[in-house]
Scaffold this active site. Structure first.
Site, PDB file in Angstrom:
ATOM      1  N   GLY A   1     -35.132 -36.326   8.983  1.00 47.15           N
ATOM      2  CA  GLY A   1     -35.740 -35.483   9.480  1.00 47.15           C
ATOM      3  C   GLY A   1     -35.266 -34.018   9.549  1.00 47.15           C
TER       4      GLY A   1
ATOM      5  CD  GLU B   1     -28.056 -38.114   5.270  1.00 46.57           C
ATOM      6  OE1 GLU B   1     -27.613 -38.670   6.372  1.00 46.57           O
ATOM      7  OE2 GLU B   1     -28.821 -36.994   5.003  1.00 46.57           O
TER       8      GLU B   1
ATOM      9  CG  ASP C   1     -25.785 -35.810   6.796  1.00 40.63           C
ATOM     10  OD1 ASP C   1     -25.327 -35.787   5.872  1.00 40.63           O
ATOM     11  OD2 ASP C   1     -26.740 -35.364   7.218  1.00 40.63           O
TER      12      ASP C   1
ATOM     13  CE  LYS D   1     -33.304 -34.820   5.492  1.00 34.57           C
ATOM     14  NZ  LYS D   1     -32.552 -33.853   5.851  1.00 34.57           N
TER      15      LYS D   1
ATOM     16  CE  LYS E   1     -27.869 -37.643   9.656  1.00 34.89           C
ATOM     17  NZ  LYS E   1     -28.875 -37.372   8.659  1.00 34.89           N
TER      18      LYS E   1
ATOM     19  CE  LYS F   1     -26.809 -33.445  10.663  1.00 32.89           C
ATOM     20  NZ  LYS F   1     -27.537 -33.386   9.345  1.00 32.89           N
TER      21      LYS F   1
ATOM     22  CG  ASP G   1     -30.411 -35.096   3.066  1.00 32.72           C
ATOM     23  OD1 ASP G   1     -31.534 -34.577   2.466  1.00 32.72           O
ATOM     24  OD2 ASP G   1     -29.862 -34.633   4.333  1.00 32.72           O
TER      25      ASP G   1
ATOM     26  CB  SER H   1     -29.153 -37.169  13.373  1.00 31.14           C
ATOM     27  OG  SER H   1     -28.237 -36.132  12.918  1.00 31.14           O
TER      28      SER H   1
HETATM   29 MG    MG Z   1     -28.350 -34.946   5.531  1.00 28.20          MG
END
Ligand code: MG
Length: 371
Positions: free
Chosen positions: A292, A215, A190, A264, A163, A165, A240, A137
């Protein structure tokens, strides 16, 4: 149970990470340590963060809820079976919300039970030994060149997907640059709920990038708008923040709000809810992976144990210890068994892997509760 110790730790991060929530330079967290009457030890990590930006919980609120409302529920408890662990997890639902605090205690109980019964944790959870694919990520970067360098380094290290952000205005361009730089590496975004007010055209542009998934584009409490969006775009939506229980997985699946779940254990209240959420995702044909929360090795090893369940087929965000930390509090640290993969290990609870001296070095406060 004989006693519980709560440890508050402050771990410096290797490098600051920026998301749509802000910049993180260090990780404050709680480690729950349990000792059974027979002398077995269990540990778990409470993944609440310093600020209530991911969910409403913080390290402070989790500490308060653990110490004042949850830990006492272990008094007189002797665990005999997985059913018993599930019943204990359900009894914690008397405390509304506060899933990360509940998970911290519940997962330590599972961990202690694995140690006491000398059973590999993955076996207790119902999984199998396997190698789990790992993705990375990446936070937002001011310079696109830096982002590409990070992504290329991740690719060389063997990571199985990237991934990124994203936030409105910082999405299509960096994603396109990454796609061009590494055309064969699966790519996802994400949004951490930042697209609530984004114009329709933004999603149309994102949809053209053939991402593995987007996401959490919209608000955590808005499954209905996620369902509307999912019907308009081809890219699978991954939920998420919206998923706080196994029942949320079922609701999301029934209204078509997503194609994938990022599970998670901290966010759903522990292993019992995670196992049920896994079963719901499988029953509804949803893709599944484990996310995570900048965990230490304790949380990482727990997440990897969870990934032993058969539904976790997509790459996890849980990587090696040195991804975020200079030094970990487990020994040996979590490392790839081969580039881009972590092995589900046959350990009977994570407590046997804890480097207690290192844990003490990062501990800023501890409290012991004897039963
Ligand atoms: Mg997320």
């Amino acid at each position: 149970m004989k006693r519980c110790r709560l440890h508050r730790l402050r771990m410096p991060l290797r490098q600051p990470t920026r998301t749509s929530y802000g910049v993180h330079t260090g990780r404050d967290l709680i480690i729950v340590e349990l000792e059974t009457v027979a002398g077995a030890r269990g540990v778990a990590e409470c993944v609440a963060m310093r600020e209530p930006t991911y969910t409403e919980e913080t390290v402070e609120t989790a500490w308060h809820v653990l110490r004042d409302f949850l830990v006492g529920r272990l008094r007189g408890q002797v665990f005999h079976s997985v059913d018993h662990l599930d019943r204990f997890a359900d009894s914690l639902l008397a405390i509304r919300g506060n899933a990360m605090a509940r998970a911290g205690l519940e997962m330590a109980v599972w961990d202690a039970f694995a140690a006491e019964t000398e059973t590999p944790l993955y076996q207790l959870l119902g999984g199998q030994e396997r190698d789990v694919p790992v993705g990375i990520s990446l936070g937002m970067e001011d310079a696109v060149d830096t982002l590409v360098e990070r992504a290329q380094a991740a690719n060389r290290a063997g990571y199985q997907r990237i991934k990124l952000k994203v936030a409105p205005g910082e999405d299509v361009l960096p994603l396109r640059v990454l796609r061009d730089a590494l055309p064969d590496l699966p790519l996802m975004a994400d949004a951490n709920s930042a697209y609530q007010d984004a114009p329709e055209s933004t999603f149309a542009e994102l949809d053209e990038l053939s991402l593995m998934m987007i996401e959490q584009p919209l608000s955590p409490d808005d499954l209905v708008d996620h369902a509307r969006l999912q019907h308009r775009i081809q890219t699978p939506i991954c939920l998420d923040e919206s998923i706080r229980s196994a029942a949320d997985v079922r609701r999301a699946a029934e209204i078509g709000a997503c194609g994938v779940i990022n599970l998670k254990p901290g966010r759903v209240g522990g292993f019992t809810q995670s196992r049920r959420a896994h079963d719901q995702a499988c029953a509804h044909g949803l893709g599944l992976w484990c996310g995570g929360m900048y965990e230490t090795g304790i949380g990482r090893l727990h997440n990897i144990a969870l990934c032993s369940l058969p539904g976790f087929q997509l790459p996890t965000d849980v990587g090696p210890s040195d991804q975020y930390f200079v030094e970990d509090i487990v020994e040996p640290p979590v490392r790839f068994c081969r580039p881009g993969f972590l092995r589900v290990e046959a350990m009977c609870g994570v407590a046997e892997r804890v480097d207690w001296r290192s844990l003490q070095r990062y501990t800023v406060h501890s409290e012991q509760i004897d039963f």
